[in-house]
Design a protein around this motif. Sequence first.
Motif, PDB file in Angstrom:
ATOM      1  N   ASP A  91       1.613  10.148 -13.153  1.00  0.00           N
ATOM      2  CA  ASP A  91       1.168   9.258 -11.926  1.00  0.00           C
ATOM      3  C   ASP A  91       2.258   9.048 -10.863  1.00  0.00           C
ATOM      4  N   ARG A  92       3.531   8.607 -11.343  1.00  0.00           N
ATOM      5  CA  ARG A  92       4.616   8.043 -10.633  1.00  0.00           C
ATOM      6  C   ARG A  92       5.744   7.978 -11.334  1.00  0.00           C
ATOM      7  N   LEU A 139       8.160  -2.757 -11.951  1.00  0.00           N
ATOM      8  CA  LEU A 139       7.227  -2.409 -11.174  1.00  0.00           C
ATOM      9  C   LEU A 139       6.313  -1.538 -11.880  1.00  0.00           C
ATOM     10  N   ALA A 140       6.646  -0.762 -13.069  1.00  0.00           N
ATOM     11  CA  ALA A 140       5.934   0.357 -13.723  1.00  0.00           C
ATOM     12  C   ALA A 140       4.742  -0.371 -14.408  1.00  0.00           C
ATOM     13  N   ARG A 142       3.109  -2.921 -13.264  1.00  0.00           N
ATOM     14  CA  ARG A 142       2.157  -3.541 -12.053  1.00  0.00           C
ATOM     15  C   ARG A 142       1.550  -2.204 -11.886  1.00  0.00           C
ATOM     16  N   TYR A 143       1.946  -0.925 -11.794  1.00  0.00           N
ATOM     17  CA  TYR A 143       1.297   0.213 -11.174  1.00  0.00           C
ATOM     18  C   TYR A 143       0.298   0.636 -12.439  1.00  0.00           C
ATOM     19  N   SER A 146      -2.695  -1.516 -11.697  1.00  0.00           N
ATOM     20  CA  SER A 146      -3.084  -0.882 -10.360  1.00  0.00           C
ATOM     21  C   SER A 146      -3.987   0.150 -10.548  1.00  0.00           C
ATOM     22  N   ASP A 148      -2.581   3.485 -12.302  1.00  0.00           N
ATOM     23  CA  ASP A 148      -1.861   4.529 -12.890  1.00  0.00           C
ATOM     24  C   ASP A 148      -1.961   4.573 -14.280  1.00  0.00           C
ATOM     25  N   VAL A 151       3.463   6.152 -15.895  1.00  0.00           N
ATOM     26  CA  VAL A 151       4.599   6.039 -15.103  1.00  0.00           C
ATOM     27  C   VAL A 151       5.973   6.330 -15.721  1.00  0.00           C
TER      28      VAL A 151
END
Length: 344
Positions: A91-92, A139-140, A142-143, A146, A148, A151
């Motif tokens: 996803d990211r 950050l990952a 937290r993604y 949200s 994802d 990551v």
Amino acid sequence: MNTNIRFPEIKPLKIERYAKIISTGVGLPDRVVTNQDIIDTYGIIATDRAVRYSVGIIERRWVEDEKLEDLVAMAISQCLDRAGVGIDSVDRIIYSRLLGDYQIPATSIGALRKLGARAGIPAFDMTCACSGFMHALDLAIRYIDSGDDYVLVIGGGITSKGIQKWKHPNQKTVFLFGDAVVAMLIGCSEVKHFLASYLMTNHLLYDNAFIPFGTKLLKEDVKIEPELFNMNVVNGDVVLQSSVEYCKMITDKLLSESKLTLDEIDYFITSDQSTRIWEAQVKALGIPFEKSLSLFYKHANTVSAMSPLILDELITSGRLKRGDLVMMHAHGAGASSGGMIFRY
């Protein structure tokens, strides 16, 4: 090393959708460069024995024909192969780098091209030096919270190009740096793995260790020369002192938040900018050396790849088992640091 900086308090990880480490992967150049290779190539007055004694390094990897996107793609491919996940399921991508193939676009996008990805996956680069992987990992998770599902977190890069291109290395730092990239796949989990996270910066050390390449080039009195693209370290002792000070502070905050003791931690991983810096951190915490690891002797300072490179070694060697508790730190030349406690 006392400063007037007030560091923030640690905050709970208010995450409802949990994350876990699924797999790791490494991208390394083929070429192994010894201390003697550097001494002979650049006519440096030193001996292999002296370099080993002073900084604890034997060898490092330097690129030859490889591009940065090649190493990034290599690390991602190994990571995804181990997980059994295709690139188009990601996803990211978050990549903590030093220098990229370009300033823009992001080198992580070049890696997607190299891998033949069919999806236009959101991908971006960030620069936080040696502590960058911790920022990206924070950050990952937290993604994942949200929405994802997968990551990719990437750290490391190429630092030898400037030295090899202009052939006028800084003799104070030429032995210290190596090339490497590490990838980590983060996925969602039904149980909590990441127990605490803490990041901080110290702007008073903004000018202590830096790569000059930037808007300084716009000044008329600055010439384009090798030093603009290589790391400059004003005071190496400050890097050592800050790493030890922040190591103790971050450890206290992480343990307090996770309600754990140091004895309950199975492995302590930290950025090993030198063998001396690694040993100083381990001794400062009073951790048995068998519960930690340094790879500086064979990889040197790989910037944001240092901590995840050690984690990958612990996993692939079988030392780290699922369910083990890990405290992982990274300290970025005094200006930035971070740490986490997670259950592997």
